[in-house]
Structures are given as structure tokens and as C-alpha cells.
Scaffold this active site. Structure first.
Site, short mmCIF file in Angstrom:
data_model
loop_
_atom_site.label_atom_id
_atom_site.label_comp_id
_atom_site.label_asym_id
_atom_site.label_seq_id
_atom_site.Cartn_x
_atom_site.Cartn_y
_atom_site.Cartn_z
N GLU A 275 0.47 -1.27 0.09
CA GLU A 275 -0.64 0.10 -0.08
C GLU A 275 0.82 1.55 -0.34
O GLU A 275 0.75 2.23 -1.15
CB GLU A 275 -0.87 0.43 0.66
N ASP A 276 2.13 1.56 0.77
CA ASP A 276 2.54 2.59 0.58
C ASP A 276 3.63 2.30 0.12
O ASP A 276 5.15 3.61 0.74
CB ASP A 276 2.89 2.44 1.97
#
Ligand code: MN
Length: 493
Positions: free
Chosen positions: A75-76
């Protein structure tokens, strides 16, 4: 934090092989998050590390702890899920994937009861693997512990979500330790005034109680020894602020009607010892009538087992006494994850059992419920297992029957969206409009400027009655339309 510090914070002793896996995940995540900073000013990597420590406290399974270390990587960071799969294999990758998908869900309009219920169910349905929910809960618990560094409005949104979604899930899974902490942390942000009031009330009511509790503890130990009852431990516990708040609501705000502000826990080795302890305590201490509850014979719906009784000490103070075995105590704190400790056999096997147990627990819940509303909710969960939960790109949840296609999805959003559907992306990739959707999919409909031509095939490709009736209507009208123009043409002659 370095790897040695990390390991030292986990009680469990991993094998060398497991340690190697954890070291690899630790280094991988550290590198992936390098340079990222949290609101608190510390390295981002501290977050997955702390979440992994929280998780390991209740479920020290190496692949699950590794997945927790990696949970924010796709996600990051620039690293993709495929790379994680290549490095760590399918099991860990699918755990990380499950957590990433759950993270896409956003709570809006929390006043809508149906929506909140839906979200809870989506969690359960999407997470065929209970470990995904456990990782998500550990993630949320650490975020709640560090929430003071986040913007005020965001604090409130996250805390509301925690109170409405995450704490009830922890409760349903029987993880008392996490439920209590999640509730108190979010309660003080969502309802700061009530929190302060309740906390002050509790403090006041507890005045002098710790001394009385110590005396009672000594007294009960003596009673048990005199009567020859074996026990392992005696522990005091004070009621949590949120739990008190809820109970006060039930009793019209009268704190004098609440008898379990302070409780003494008697921990024994065996179930028989629990009943012996109860007998001994009733023989020597005056009890408050009508307050004996045997949750060993009749466990609560989330599996909670214990015997509760309420007694007076020699100074007419009222205390609740909770009697349970070590295993029951562990299960009350760790819930479903306690099976990890108590099931015999190898670990993969235990996890499998845990998953089976999870389904079993859901079924048992239905049999044990007295309250019709609760019963209905449990039934709905079962029902919802035959449903899939898909997300709009903005994170709204739609529930559809198994086998539903993007056509069903489009019509469920807006009647007109279906008629303008030019194409569809699922999880960012173009797919055909009769693609079978899966729980957790993010579905994006690509709209055309003009209505598209709908063929008879759409009727077969749609699964929901909503979409089909709209398509049928369209087809009829369309055909009637042609018929009408023909008639006009003929009449002109
Ligand atoms: Mn996270």
C-alpha cells in the site's frame, strides 16, 4: 528498533528457521519503508514492528508475524505484492493482500446502522482466513495507541470506526484484551466529555477500594487454603471506563447498582477446582442473592467461560468474584487465538483447526443466543457468507450474491450507470463485463457519453434481480420502440 530488540519483546520462543523468516521479513519491510516518517516523527517502520509485537502476543505464528511486518508494504511503498509473493511465498502474500484489501474500506455515514453492520460482515466474509482480521486488529490497536499525533478530525473518524467496527469484532472473537483497550482509547476521543465524567465517577467510587481488595484477596486465599481448594493465582481487576459507561446506561446512571467495579479473579488449574472454590467462598462470605452466574456450564455467545458471584467483605463492601481455569482466562484475553496454545499437534495443523473453529464458533453462536436480535445478526453472518462484498474506488461497500458480475455492480450503484457501462476495471485491470467478482475486489465502471447498446446476453450475465429487471425493461422498451416506429411508418401510407 533492531531485530534483536524486536525478538526480545515477544514472549514466545521461535525456532531457528522461524527466526530466519522473521529476520528476512523485518529487513525487507525496513528497507521498503526506508525514509518514510509517521505523524509522530518516528520512522514509519516502527509501526509494522509494533503491530507485529501486538499480534505475536496473542498469535506467535511466524508466517502471521512476518505478514504483519509486511502489512503496509504494497500500500505505502513501491514494492508490489508480486515481489512479496516471490520472496515469501503464497501464504504470507495472501495474508498481506487480505489486510491491504480491508484497508481500502472506508467508513462514512456511521449513523447508518445497516452500513455499519455491512462493514462488520464484510470483514468476516472477505477474511476467509481469520488471521487477516487478527493482523488488521493489531494494526488498528497500534494506530489507536499513537492517534494523538494525527489531525483532530482524522482522530475522530478513526476512533468512531474503531468503536463501531473494530472493537465489536475483537469482542466477537473473544479477544478481551484488545477489545478493552480499543474501546477505552476510542471512547475518550469520540465522547471526551462522557469519558471524563465516567472516569471521575469511577475514581471516586474506587476510593479506598484498593486496600479493601488487598484484604479480600488475603481473606479469599485463606478461605481456599482452609478448605483445601487448589488455586494458581488471585488477581484484582478494575472495571474499564467504557465498560462502566455502557453499564451505567443500562442502570439509569446509578453507580451503586453496579457490583463489578472491582473484581477478584480466582485462577485454578481445573474446572472442578472452580466449583470447589465457589463452594468454599459461599461457605465463608456472605453473598448477594441472585448474582451467581455459571458461564462455565453456559458460556457466553463469544465463548467466554467463568463463574461469577458477588460477595460482601467484612466491611460490607461489595465485590464480584470471577472463578476460571488458566485456559479459560487465556481464552478470555486472547479469544480464538488461544486455540494456538491449547491445541495439540503441529503448528500448521493448529492454524487449520483455528480456522475450522472460527466457522464452528459462528454456528455455535446461533444456538446460544437468547436475544432474538443477536440471533438474527448471527444468522445474517451465515447468510452473508454466501454473499460477496466489493468496493467502489472510493471505498464504499456493495454486497452482492456469489457469482455476481460487473453488470450487477453497475446497476446496484445507479440504474443509469448500467446503461452507460462501456468497460470495467477490477483491481485496476480491465476485465469483461461478465467477469465473476470476488469479495474484496475494487470495481470501477468506465462510463461512456452515450447509452450503450444492450444485448440479450446481458440478461444471462446478470445475477441480481435488480439488474435483470432493469435490463428486461430496457429490452422490452427498446423492442417496443422499434415496433412503434414501424407502426408509424406503416400508418403514414
Ligand atoms: Mn498499518
Amino acid at each position: 528498533m533492531n531485530f534483536t530488540d524486536f525478538l526480545s519483546k515477544i514472549q514466545y520462543k521461535f525456532t531457528d528457521e522461524e527466526e530466519q523468516l522473521l529476520q528476512k521479513a523485518f529487513d525487507f519491510a525496513k528497507k521498503a519503508h526506508a525514509g518514510q516518517i509517521r505523524f509522530s516523527g518516528e520512522d514509519y517502520f516502527e509501526h509494522p514492528v509494533e503491530a507485529a509485537i501486538i499480534l505475536a502476543d496473542i498469535l506467535p505464528s511466524a508466517p502471521t508475524v512476518a505478514a504483519t511486518l509486511l502489512h503496509d508494504v504494497p500500500e505505502d511503498t513501491k514494492i508490489t505484492l508480486d515481489e512479496i509473493r516471490k520472496e515469501f511465498g503464497e501464504e504470507i502474500a495472501s495474508l498481506v493482500d487480505g489486510v491491504t484489501k480491508l484497508g481500502k474500506v472506508r467508513l462514512r455515514n456511521s449513523k447508518d446502522q445497516y452500513y455499519v453492520e455491512n462493514l462488520r460482515k464484510m470483514f468476516i466474509a472477505t477474511s476467509k482466513d481469520i488471521r487477516v482480521i487478527l493482523i488488521k486488529l493489531a494494526d488498528r490497536l497500534h494506530n489507536m495507541r499513537t492517534l494523538q499525533f494525527v489531525r483532530k478530525e482524522k482522530q475522530k473518524r478513526i476512533a468512531e470506526e474503531t468503536l463501531e467496527i473494530f472493537a465489536p469484532i475483537a469482542s466477537r472473537l473473544g479477544i478481551g484484551e484488545w477489545k478493552d483497550e480499543l474501546e477505552d482509547l476510542s471512547f475518550q476521543i469520540v465522547f471526551p466529555e462522557e469519558f471524563k465524567k465516567t472516569e471521575a465517577l469511577l475514581k471516586n467510587a474506587l476510593h479506598g477500594r484498593d486496600k479493601a481488595l488487598k484484604k479480600l484477596q488475603k481473606n479469599v486465599a485463606e478461605i481456599l487454603r482452609t478448605e483445601g481448594v487448589k488455586f494458581e493465582d488471585l488477581q484484582g481487576r478494575v472495571k474499564r471506563v467504557y465498560s462502566l459507561h455502557k453499564k451505567l446506561d443500562k442502570y439509569g446512571g446509578d453507580i451503586h447498582k453496579i457490583y463489578d467495579l472491582v473484581a477478584l479473579r480466582v485462577i485454578t488449574k481445573s474446572t472442578v477446582d472452580c466449583y470447589s472454590a465457589l463452594g468454599a467462598i459461599h461457605k465463608h462470605l456472605q453473598l448477594l442473592p441472585g448474582r451467581v452466574k455459571d458461564f462455565i456450564a453456559l458460556p457466553k455467545s463469544n465463548g467466554y467461560k467463568s463463574i461469577h458471584t458477588t460477595v460482601f467483605d467484612n466491611h460490607k463492601n461489595i465485590f464480584e468474584i470471577q472463578i476460571r481455569t488458566e485456559q479459560m482466562h487465556d481464552e478470555a484475553e486472547k479469544g480464538i487465538a488461544a486455540h494456538w496454545y491449547y491445541e495439540e499437534g503441529d503448528k500448521a495443523d493448529k492454524l487449520q483447526k483455528m480456522r475450522v473453529q472460527w466457522v464452528q464458533d459462528l454456528h455455535d453462536m446461533q444456538n446460544q443466543m437468547n436475544n432474538p436480535e443477536e440471533f438474527l445478526n448471527a444468522l445474517k453472518i451465515d447468510f452473508f457468507q454466501k454473499r460477496i462484498f466489493v468496493l467502489t474506488p472510493k471505498g464504499d461497500v456493495r454486497d452482492l450474491p456469489e457469482g455476481a458480475t460487473p453488470i450487477d455492480f453497475a446497476f446496484s450503484i445507479h440504474s443509469n450507470l448500467g446503461f452507460y457501462m462501456q468497460g470495467v476495471k477490477v483491481n485496476g485491470k480491465m476485465v469483461k463485463i461478465d467477469h465473476a467478482l470476488k469479495s474484496g475486489d475494487v470495481v470501477e465502471i468506465i462510463k461512456s457519453k452515450k447509452p450503450v447498446t444492450i444485448s440479450n446476453d446481458w440478461l444471462k450475465q446478470a445475477k441480481t434481480s435488480n439488474a435483470r429487471s432493469k435490463i428486461r425493461h430496457y429490452l422490452e422498451e427498446h423492442q417496443t420502440g422499434i415496433f412503434n416506429s414501424l407502426k408509424k411508418l406503416i400508418n403514414r401510407k
